[in-house]
Design a protein around this motif. Structure first.
Motif, PDB file in Angstrom:
ATOM      1  N   TYR A   1     -74.315   0.603   0.848  1.00  0.00           N
ATOM      2  CA  TYR A   1     -74.785   1.338   2.027  1.00  0.00           C
ATOM      3  C   TYR A   1     -76.165   1.965   1.829  1.00  0.00           C
ATOM      4  O   TYR A   1     -76.871   2.231   2.795  1.00  0.00           O
ATOM      5  CB  TYR A   1     -73.789   2.450   2.387  1.00  0.00           C
TER       6      TYR A   1
ATOM      7  N   TRP B   1     -71.036   2.921  -1.523  1.00  0.00           N
ATOM      8  CA  TRP B   1     -72.381   3.432  -1.258  1.00  0.00           C
ATOM      9  C   TRP B   1     -73.441   2.711  -2.085  1.00  0.00           C
ATOM     10  O   TRP B   1     -74.636   2.863  -1.826  1.00  0.00           O
ATOM     11  CB  TRP B   1     -72.420   4.938  -1.489  1.00  0.00           C
TER      12      TRP B   1
ATOM     13  N   MET C   1     -73.455   7.317  -7.843  1.00  0.00           N
ATOM     14  CA  MET C   1     -72.742   7.189  -6.566  1.00  0.00           C
ATOM     15  C   MET C   1     -71.312   6.699  -6.770  1.00  0.00           C
ATOM     16  O   MET C   1     -70.391   7.153  -6.090  1.00  0.00           O
ATOM     17  CB  MET C   1     -73.503   6.243  -5.630  1.00  0.00           C
TER      18      MET C   1
END
Length: 544
Positions: free
Chosen positions: A166, A163, A155
Motif C-alpha cells: 500500500y 502496507w 511496517m
C-alpha cells in the motif's frame, strides 16, 4: 519550459521512480512472512521475486518503442496508473497466486516508469545540462535501495505486511497529479503508428523463457533436459525475432541501432553494471547474514556504503560533466573503480574488518554511480531524436538481462564452492555436531537439506565453520564480476568521445524538422528562404 517548470516536472519523474523502486525493495525483508501468511510454498516465494524482474525486463523495450510512436506523457501516466492499481491489488491479495499476478502487473508498470522517465528527462533537459540532475536520480535509487527494506521490516512488525504494497499507492497518486499538471512536451510523431505485435510476442517468449531458466538453473542443472528445451525455445524465438525486426516497418528494437558504435559499446559495458547492481544486493546481504551472523535489518544498514558511493559519485560527476562538458574520463575512472571494488570483494573472509568491507562496497558503488546513468546519457546524445526511446530502453533491457544472467552464474559458483568446502571440512563439522548432541543433529539436518543456515542462532563451535565456508564461497562468486568489469572498461575505452549537445530532444527534433523544410524549400526555389535564414539573422536575410 522554464527552469522552474523543468524542476517541477522533474520532481514528478523522481517521485514516480521512487515509488517504483521503494515498492520493489520494500518487500525484501518481509517476504519470509508474507508468503507463508498467504499459504505459499518455496516455489511461490521464488516466483514472487522472479515475476517482477521478468515483466520489468520484457516490458522495458516495449515501452521504449511506444514512446517513439505515441504521446510520452500519456504513456507515463498509464504506466503510473498500472503500477498504483497493481500495488493496491497486491496489498489485498488473499493467496500466493493472486500476489504473483499483481506482482507481474507491478513489473509491467515499473518497466514503463524506468524507461519513460529517462526518455522524458531527455525531452526537457539537454545532455550537457542533464549531468547535474543525475545526482537526484542516484539519490532516489540510494534512498530506495537502503530505506525500502528497513521500511518494510518496520511496517510488517507494526501495522501489518499489506502496507508493504500500500505504501506505493499514495506516492504514485501524488506523482500522477504532479506530472499531469507540470509536464509539457511537444512531441513530433509519425503520421501513422505501426506497432510490431509479432516482435513483442517473440521478444517476450525469448527473454521470458531465458530469464526463467537463468533464475532456476541451480535447480535444473546446467546439463539437463529442462535446460535443453528452455534454451532451445529461447534461441529459436530470438532468431525469429531478429528475422521479423529486419522486415517490419517499425521494429521493436531496430537492429540499425547496433551500427551506432556508442550504443553497442554501451550495451556491453552495461552488462557488468547489471551484475554489480543485482549481484551485490543479493550476495552482500547473504554475506552479512550468513558469514557475519547479523540480522536482516543490521545487514541492510551495513550495505549503506554501497548506496553512499553511488550517491556521492553520481552527484559529483554529474556536476562536473555539466560544468566542463567532459564525460569519458569519468566513465573510465568509474570502470576502474568497479574492477577494484569487485576484485576486493572477492577477497572477503568471515573475519574481514567491517571498515574494509564498507570501503570495498563504497568503491563499487562509486564506480556504478559514475557509469550507469552516464552510459544512458551518451547513448541519448548520439541517437536519432526519433529513436531516443528504443535506444534508452535498449541499454536498460540488456543491462537487466545480462545482469540477471551474471547473477545466476554467480549463484551456481557460490553453491558449488559451498558444497565443496562443506565436503572438505566434513570431519571438522562432524566433530562439532557430535559435541552439541541433539542440537547438533538438527543443524546437520538443516545443512544437508540445502537450506540457507542462520548462523546467528548457532552455537559458536559450528557457526564459525559455516561462516568461514560461506564467506569463501561468496568471495569466489564475486570473482565472476571481475572479468565482466574488465569488459566494461574495454568497452568504455573505445566509446567515441563526442561532445554533449546543448539541445534537449524536443529541440533537436524541431531543428531536424526545420532542416527538412529548408532542404525542400531550397530544392524548389534554388535559394534559402528568408524565414529560415542561417542563425535566424533577419537583417542578413533582408540584405541578401
Amino acid at each position: 519550459m522554464s527552469r522552474r517548470q523543468v524542476l517541477e516536472a522533474l520532481s514528478g519523474l523522481l517521485l514516480a521512480m521512487f515509488c517504483s523502486m521503494v515498492s520493489t525493495t520494500v518487500v525484501g525483508t518481509s517476504l519470509p512472512i508474507i508468503v507463508p501468511a498467504l499459504g505459499g510454498t518455496q516455489e511461490s516465494y521464488t516466483w514472487v521475486v522472479t515475476i517482477t524482474l521478468l515483466t520489468t525486463a520484457i516490458s522495458t523495450p516495449i515501452w521504449g518503442k511506444l514512446a517513439d510512436l505515441v504521446n510520452r506523457k500519456t504513456l507515463m501516466l498509464i504506466a503510473l496508473a498500472v503500477f498504483v492499481l497493481a500495488s493496491a491489488g497486491a496489498g489485498m491479495s488473499t493467496s500466493a497466486e493472486m500476489l504473483i499476478a499483481f506482482r507481474a502487473l507491478q513489473g509491467l508498470g515499473g518497466g514503463g516508469l524506468a524507461a519513460l522517465s529517462q526518455v522524458l528527462m531527455a525531452d526537457i533537459i539537454s545532455p550537457r545540462e542533464r549531468g547535474k540532475y543525475m545526482g537526484l536520480f542516484a539519490g532516489v535509487m540510494a534512498v530506495a535501495t537502503v530505506g525500502g527494506p528497513l521500511l518494510g521490516g518496520v511496517m510488517t512488525d507494526t501495522i501489518g505486511w499489506r502496507w508493504n504494497f500500500y505504501v506505493g499507492v499514495p506516492l504514485g497518486i501524488i506523482a500522477f497529479a504532479v506530472l499531469l499538471r507540470t509536464l509539457r512536451i511537444e512531441q513530433i510523431r509519425a503520421a501513422k503508428v505501426r506497432i510490431d505485435y509479432l516482435g513483442i510476442v517473440l521478444l517476450s517468449v525469448s527473454a521470458g523463457v531465458l530469464l526463467v531458466w537463468i533464475t532456476n538453473v541451480s535447480d535444473y542443472g546446467w546439463i539437463s533436459w529442462e535446460t535443453a528445451w528452455m534454451v532451445g525455445i529461447a534461441l529459436i524465438a530470438a532468431v525469429a525475432f531478429v528475422l521479423v525486426e529486419l522486415r517490419v516497418a517499425e521494429p521493436l528494437i531496430p537492429l540499425t541501432l547496433f551500427r551506432n558504435r556508442t550504443f553497442t559499446l554501451a550495451v556491453l559495458a552495461s552488462i557488468s553494471i547489471g551484475v554489480a547492481m543485482f549481484g551485490t544486493s543479493v550476495y552482500l546481504g547473504q554475506y552479512m547474514q550468513i558469514s557475519r551472523g547479523y540480522g536482516p535489518t543490521e545487514a541492510g544498514l551495513l550495505t549503506i556504503p554501497m548506496a553512499a558511493g553511488m550517491l556521492v559519485a553520481s552527484a559529483v560527476v554529474g556536476q562536473l560533466v555539466t560544468r566542463f562538458g567532459r564525460w569519458k574520463s569519468y566513465l573510465v575512472v568509474g570502470a576502474v573503480l568497479m574492477i577494484a571494488g569487485t576484485g576486493l570483494l572477492s577477497t572477503l573472509a568471515y573475519d574481514t574488518s567491517l571498515w574494509l568491507v564498507g570501503t570495498y562496497m563504497f568503491l563499487l558503488g562509486a564506480g556504478t554511480g559514475m557509469t550507469m546513468q552516464n552510459l544512458v546519457l551518451v547513448v541519448q546524445n548520439t541517437s536519432k531524436p526519433q529513436e531516443i526511446g528504443v535506444a534508452s530502453s535498449g541499454v536498460n533491457f540488456f543491462r537487466t538481462v545480462g545482469g540477471t544472467a551474471g547473477v545466476a552464474v554467480m549463484g551456481s559458483v557460490l553453491a558449488a564452492s559451498m558444497t565443496q568446502q562443506l565436503t572438505d571440512r566434513a570431519q571438522e563439522i562432524g566433530a562439532a555436531v557430535m559435541s552439541l548432541g541433539e542440537q547438533g543433529q538438527a543443524i546437520l539436518a538443516q545443512l544437508q537439506s540445502g537450506a540457507l543456515p542462520v548462523t546467528r542462532d548457532m552455537p559458536e563451535a559450528i557457526a564459525v565453520i559455516i561462516e568461514d565456508a560461506s564467506a569463501q564461497a561468496i568471495s569466489h562468486a564475486f570473482l565472476i564480476g571481475v572479468p565482466l568489469a574488465v569488459l566494461s572498461l574495454v568497452a568504455i575505452a573505445f566509446l567515441p568521445n563526442k561532445p554533449l549537445t546543448r539541445q534537449n530532444n524536443i529541440e533537436r527534433m524541431r531543428a531536424q524538422r526545420l532542416e527538412g523544410d529548408l532542404a525542400v524549400a531550397t530544392a524548389e526555389t534554388g535559394s534559402i528562404p528568408v524565414h529560415v535564414a542561417d542563425d535566424g539573422d533577419a537583417s542578413s536575410a533582408r540584405s541578401r
